[in-house]
Scaffold this motif. Structure first.
Motif, PDB file in Angstrom:
ATOM      1  N   ALA A 108      36.699  10.979 -36.344  1.00 39.20           N
ATOM      2  CA  ALA A 108      35.042  10.284 -36.582  1.00 39.20           C
ATOM      3  C   ALA A 108      35.288   9.831 -37.954  1.00 39.20           C
ATOM      4  CB  ALA A 108      34.249  11.397 -36.220  1.00 39.20           C
ATOM      5  N   GLY A 109      35.871  10.230 -38.837  1.00 34.58           N
ATOM      6  CA  GLY A 109      35.592   9.862 -40.237  1.00 34.58           C
ATOM      7  C   GLY A 109      36.234   8.234 -40.136  1.00 34.58           C
ATOM      8  N   ILE A 110      37.477   8.140 -39.626  1.00 34.84           N
ATOM      9  CA  ILE A 110      38.327   6.998 -39.877  1.00 34.84           C
ATOM     10  C   ILE A 110      37.432   5.919 -38.884  1.00 34.84           C
ATOM     11  CG2 ILE A 110      40.542   5.986 -39.230  1.00 34.84           C
ATOM     12  CD1 ILE A 110      40.717   7.664 -41.593  1.00 34.84           C
ATOM     13  N   GLU A 111      37.215   6.191 -37.743  1.00 33.07           N
ATOM     14  CA  GLU A 111      36.875   5.500 -36.538  1.00 33.07           C
ATOM     15  C   GLU A 111      35.147   4.966 -37.268  1.00 33.07           C
ATOM     16  OE1 GLU A 111      38.686   6.663 -32.423  1.00 33.07           O
ATOM     17  OE2 GLU A 111      36.588   7.371 -33.124  1.00 33.07           O
ATOM     18  N   ASN A 112      34.643   5.653 -38.075  1.00 36.57           N
ATOM     19  CA  ASN A 112      33.346   5.196 -38.287  1.00 36.57           C
ATOM     20  C   ASN A 112      33.114   4.502 -39.782  1.00 36.57           C
ATOM     21  OD1 ASN A 112      32.219   6.257 -36.101  1.00 36.57           O
ATOM     22  ND2 ASN A 112      31.641   8.283 -37.178  1.00 36.57           N
ATOM     23  N   GLN A 136      39.993   2.996 -45.974  1.00 38.32           N
ATOM     24  CA  GLN A 136      39.515   4.204 -44.792  1.00 38.32           C
ATOM     25  C   GLN A 136      39.542   5.656 -45.216  1.00 38.32           C
ATOM     26  OE1 GLN A 136      42.247   2.375 -41.789  1.00 38.32           O
ATOM     27  NE2 GLN A 136      40.576   1.872 -40.568  1.00 38.32           N
ATOM     28  N   LEU A 137      40.490   6.039 -45.712  1.00 34.44           N
ATOM     29  CA  LEU A 137      40.766   7.393 -46.146  1.00 34.44           C
ATOM     30  C   LEU A 137      39.613   7.722 -47.227  1.00 34.44           C
ATOM     31  CD1 LEU A 137      44.314   8.537 -46.297  1.00 34.44           C
ATOM     32  CD2 LEU A 137      42.658   9.392 -44.875  1.00 34.44           C
ATOM     33  N   PRO A 138      39.382   7.035 -48.315  1.00 35.11           N
ATOM     34  CA  PRO A 138      38.523   7.211 -49.221  1.00 35.11           C
ATOM     35  C   PRO A 138      36.984   7.350 -48.801  1.00 35.11           C
ATOM     36  CG  PRO A 138      39.931   5.733 -50.318  1.00 35.11           C
ATOM     37  CD  PRO A 138      40.428   5.869 -48.757  1.00 35.11           C
ATOM     38  N   LEU A 139      36.670   6.384 -47.746  1.00 36.20           N
ATOM     39  CA  LEU A 139      35.468   6.357 -47.087  1.00 36.20           C
ATOM     40  C   LEU A 139      35.211   7.415 -46.230  1.00 36.20           C
ATOM     41  CD1 LEU A 139      34.818   2.460 -46.739  1.00 36.20           C
ATOM     42  CD2 LEU A 139      34.098   4.035 -48.579  1.00 36.20           C
ATOM     43  N   ALA A 140      36.363   7.775 -45.679  1.00 34.22           N
ATOM     44  CA  ALA A 140      36.242   8.938 -44.478  1.00 34.22           C
ATOM     45  C   ALA A 140      36.150  10.272 -45.166  1.00 34.22           C
ATOM     46  CB  ALA A 140      37.332   8.596 -43.498  1.00 34.22           C
ATOM     47  N   LEU A 141      36.656  10.333 -46.305  1.00 40.90           N
ATOM     48  CA  LEU A 141      36.892  11.764 -46.879  1.00 40.90           C
ATOM     49  C   LEU A 141      35.739  12.676 -46.897  1.00 40.90           C
ATOM     50  CD1 LEU A 141      39.133  13.165 -48.224  1.00 40.90           C
ATOM     51  CD2 LEU A 141      38.467  12.281 -50.505  1.00 40.90           C
ATOM     52  N   PRO A 142      34.589  12.287 -47.086  1.00 35.78           N
ATOM     53  CA  PRO A 142      33.142  13.158 -46.943  1.00 35.78           C
ATOM     54  C   PRO A 142      33.362  13.818 -45.559  1.00 35.78           C
ATOM     55  CG  PRO A 142      32.649  11.278 -48.229  1.00 35.78           C
ATOM     56  CD  PRO A 142      34.054  11.037 -47.717  1.00 35.78           C
ATOM     57  N   VAL A 143      33.700  12.977 -44.439  1.00 41.26           N
ATOM     58  CA  VAL A 143      33.412  13.566 -43.158  1.00 41.26           C
ATOM     59  C   VAL A 143      34.651  14.493 -42.859  1.00 41.26           C
ATOM     60  CG1 VAL A 143      33.548  12.879 -40.621  1.00 41.26           C
ATOM     61  CG2 VAL A 143      32.211  11.321 -42.452  1.00 41.26           C
ATOM     62  N   ILE A 144      35.721  14.094 -43.174  1.00 43.45           N
ATOM     63  CA  ILE A 144      36.907  14.882 -43.101  1.00 43.45           C
ATOM     64  C   ILE A 144      36.609  16.377 -43.744  1.00 43.45           C
ATOM     65  CG2 ILE A 144      39.323  15.253 -43.519  1.00 43.45           C
ATOM     66  CD1 ILE A 144      39.583  12.186 -43.564  1.00 43.45           C
ATOM     67  N   PHE A 145      36.281  16.069 -45.069  1.00 42.49           N
ATOM     68  CA  PHE A 145      36.001  17.277 -45.953  1.00 42.49           C
ATOM     69  C   PHE A 145      34.913  18.136 -44.943  1.00 42.49           C
ATOM     70  CE2 PHE A 145      34.951  20.169 -49.325  1.00 42.49           C
ATOM     71  CZ  PHE A 145      36.433  20.094 -49.842  1.00 42.49           C
ATOM     72  N   THR A 213      28.791  11.055 -52.596  1.00 41.99           N
ATOM     73  CA  THR A 213      28.397  10.258 -53.600  1.00 41.99           C
ATOM     74  C   THR A 213      29.615   9.415 -54.095  1.00 41.99           C
ATOM     75  OG1 THR A 213      27.092  12.267 -54.601  1.00 41.99           O
ATOM     76  CG2 THR A 213      27.581  10.198 -55.971  1.00 41.99           C
ATOM     77  N   ASP A 214      30.762   9.620 -54.217  1.00 40.00           N
ATOM     78  CA  ASP A 214      31.796   8.878 -54.636  1.00 40.00           C
ATOM     79  C   ASP A 214      32.173   7.819 -53.824  1.00 40.00           C
ATOM     80  OD1 ASP A 214      31.908  10.159 -56.993  1.00 40.00           O
ATOM     81  OD2 ASP A 214      33.643  11.386 -56.534  1.00 40.00           O
ATOM     82  N   SER A 215      31.992   8.369 -52.382  1.00 40.45           N
ATOM     83  CA  SER A 215      32.374   7.510 -51.351  1.00 40.45           C
ATOM     84  C   SER A 215      31.259   6.254 -50.986  1.00 40.45           C
ATOM     85  CB  SER A 215      32.223   8.276 -49.908  1.00 40.45           C
ATOM     86  OG  SER A 215      32.431   7.273 -48.697  1.00 40.45           O
ATOM     87  N   GLY A 216      29.958   6.710 -51.352  1.00 35.21           N
ATOM     88  CA  GLY A 216      28.885   5.746 -51.176  1.00 35.21           C
ATOM     89  C   GLY A 216      29.103   4.789 -52.341  1.00 35.21           C
ATOM     90  N   ALA A 221      30.971  -1.016 -53.637  1.00 30.05           N
ATOM     91  CA  ALA A 221      31.941  -1.644 -54.420  1.00 30.05           C
ATOM     92  C   ALA A 221      32.802  -2.573 -53.250  1.00 30.05           C
ATOM     93  CB  ALA A 221      32.724  -1.031 -55.198  1.00 30.05           C
ATOM     94  N   ALA A 222      33.101  -1.960 -52.379  1.00 31.65           N
ATOM     95  CA  ALA A 222      34.094  -2.600 -51.255  1.00 31.65           C
ATOM     96  C   ALA A 222      33.228  -3.849 -50.716  1.00 31.65           C
ATOM     97  CB  ALA A 222      34.517  -1.576 -50.473  1.00 31.65           C
TER      98      ALA A 222
END
Length: 225
Positions: A108-112, A136-145, A213-216, A221-222
């Protein structure tokens, strides 16, 4: 026996069996952490593959769902004729049950991850590997975690069942106490497990919040880039 009497008896049981408690609690933590570590090492890579390849996803997701629908005690019991009794079969049983929350959240984290962000990264000349690693991984990390957090807390309770194949842990008190009709022993094991689950959930929630917070900030920035 009143509630206060029960609590006093439980505290007395803790104090008089402290050395045994330390050993059981340590083994319970080992069961949870080792099985979670293995689940993370397997579920996260397969989740990433499934999110990026529909054929892999069609295989991985049903396997994870089937593993989750099998009763936990049945999974642990299945380890008995294969691996015998003790720590290793308990870890394997717990690992199988811990897979699904991590796997589904990774997918879900990667796909979203926002497609516009991915397209912007691709337009900047990034390869698929670079997009995965840097976007993708940095942005999906909160969901994965979040999946890791859920799996870990659930595994604290599931680890009690290791008692049935001599895996140790707090189930020796909680489940053994039920068999002996020993209320202080039951509550001592239950309270210790509850405290561990609350402590882990709180600690992992703080990390998850920080990652969010870091992902947001990273996503903003991206998008700007």
């Amino acid at each position: 026996m009143g509630v206060l009497d029960v609590l006093v008896a439980t505290w007395t049981y803790f104090v008089t069996n402290w050395d045994a408690f330390v050993g059981l609690f340590t083994r319970h933590v080992e069961l949870v952490f080792v099985s979670e570590a293995v689940a993370i090492l397997i579920a996260v890579p397969f989740g990433i593959l499934a999110a990026r390849n529909d054929r892999v996803k069609r295989v991985v997701e049903p396997v994870g769902n089937v593993a989750q629908t099998i009763p936990t005690l049945a999974i642990i019991a299945l380890m008995l004729p294969i691996l015998g009794i003790g720590f290793l079969p308990s870890v394997v049983g717990l690992f199988i049950y811990a897979l699904l929350p991590i796997l589904t959240n990774t997918i879900a984290g990667i796909e979203n991850v926002d497609e516009n962000t991915v397209d912007a990264a691709r337009g900047m000349g990034m390869t698929d590997w670079e997009i995965l690693r840097k976007v993708q991984l940095p942005l999906a990390l909160p969901v994965i975690f979040g999946g890791i957090r859920t799996s870990t807390v659930l595994n604290v309770g599931t680890a009690y069942l290791a008692y049935f194949i001599s895996g140790g842990g707090l189930g020796v008190w909680a489940i053994g106490g039920i068999q002996l009709f020993d209320t202080p022993r039951i509550l001592a094991g239950a309270f210790a497990g509850a405290a561990l689950a609350i402590a882990l959930d709180g600690a992992l929630a703080l990390v998850e919040r920080r990652l969010g917070t870091d992902s947001g900030a990273g996503q903003s920035a991206a998008a700007t880039a």
